[in-house]
Structures are given as C-alpha cells and as structure tokens.
Scaffold this active site. Structure first.
Site, PDB file in Angstrom:
ATOM      1  CB  THR A  37      80.399 -14.777  -8.795  1.00  0.00           C
ATOM      2  OG1 THR A  37      80.695 -16.133  -8.453  1.00  0.00           O
ATOM      3  CG2 THR A  37      79.055 -14.384  -8.199  1.00  0.00           C
ATOM      4  CG  PHE A  39      78.634  -9.673  -7.282  1.00  0.00           C
ATOM      5  CD1 PHE A  39      78.016 -10.308  -6.221  1.00  0.00           C
ATOM      6  CD2 PHE A  39      79.883 -10.102  -7.686  1.00  0.00           C
ATOM      7  CE1 PHE A  39      78.647 -11.349  -5.573  1.00  0.00           C
ATOM      8  CE2 PHE A  39      80.518 -11.139  -7.047  1.00  0.00           C
ATOM      9  CZ  PHE A  39      79.896 -11.769  -5.985  1.00  0.00           C
TER      10      PHE A  39
END
Length: 124
Positions: A37, A39
């Site tokens: 992921t 960010f």
C-alpha cells in the site's frame, strides 16, 4: 496522533508511525507478500524525499482504435520504465476507462516530454 485519540487506529507504514509518534500494533497485514500500500502526504509546500523517483499518473483516453498503443508508445519512445499499469472502469460512464501508470527514474525532461505527448493523445 495530534488529537491523542485512544479509540482510533490507522493502517500505515512503519515510517508513518515513526514520523507521527504512533505505535505499530501489527505488521504484515497483507494476505500476499507482493501486496503493498502506498500513502501520500499532500502539503502546500514542496518537500521532495531522497530517492523520490517514482511517479504515478491517472488519465483516461478516448475510446478509439489504437489509443492505448499510442499512449504506451509515449513512454516506450523515451525509455521510461513503466512498473505498474492498472485500468478501472469509470462508474456511471459505461465504456470509459481510467488508467493508472507508475514509472521509475525518469528525468524531468523525459517526463515533461512524455506527459506533453500523452496530453495530445488523451485529447486533454
């Protein structure tokens, strides 16, 4: 973190925990080791991290023959390393697709030329 809430959590990187004084409760939440992921921190002032050479762009193309080939050629002609290509349908607009491409290590000149060329092809 700024509000010192004790009933709130976030999924974030260990780097985010270090920067904001958080506590890592559980690591490796992914169900597959290749999952990750990313960010993003958006600020009003420019802050470029060391080795910040990865760029992601999101765009759509006209639904015409050869549009995807032409868009890919923008990067291939400049030897830009596309590391990830995704396509998603546009909700509420059947037949329309949004592309997300990520590439590494492009010089500013090559990136600018590629994006200008992509703008022509995408009809923006």
């Amino acid at each position: 973190m700024a509000q010192r809430l004790h009933d709130t959590a976030a999924i974030a990187s260990s780097q985010a925990a270090k920067e904001y004084g958080g506590k890592v409760l559980k690591s490796r939440l992914e169900d597959h080791k290749q999952n990750f992921t990313r960010f993003f921190l958006i600020t009003r002032s420019k802050k470029v991290a060391a080795r910040a050479d990865k760029t992601s762009i999101v765009f759509s193309l006209k639904n015409v023959s050869g549009a995807l080939f032409k868009a890919l050629s923008v990067f291939a002609l400049r030897d830009l390393d596309l590391s990830k290509i995704e396509s998603r349908p546009v909700r509420g607009n059947p037949g329309s697709i949004v592309f997300t491409w990520t590439y590494f290590g492009a010089t500013m000149k090559a990136m600018r030329l590629a994006l200008n060329h992509l703008e022509e092809i995408a009809g923006l």
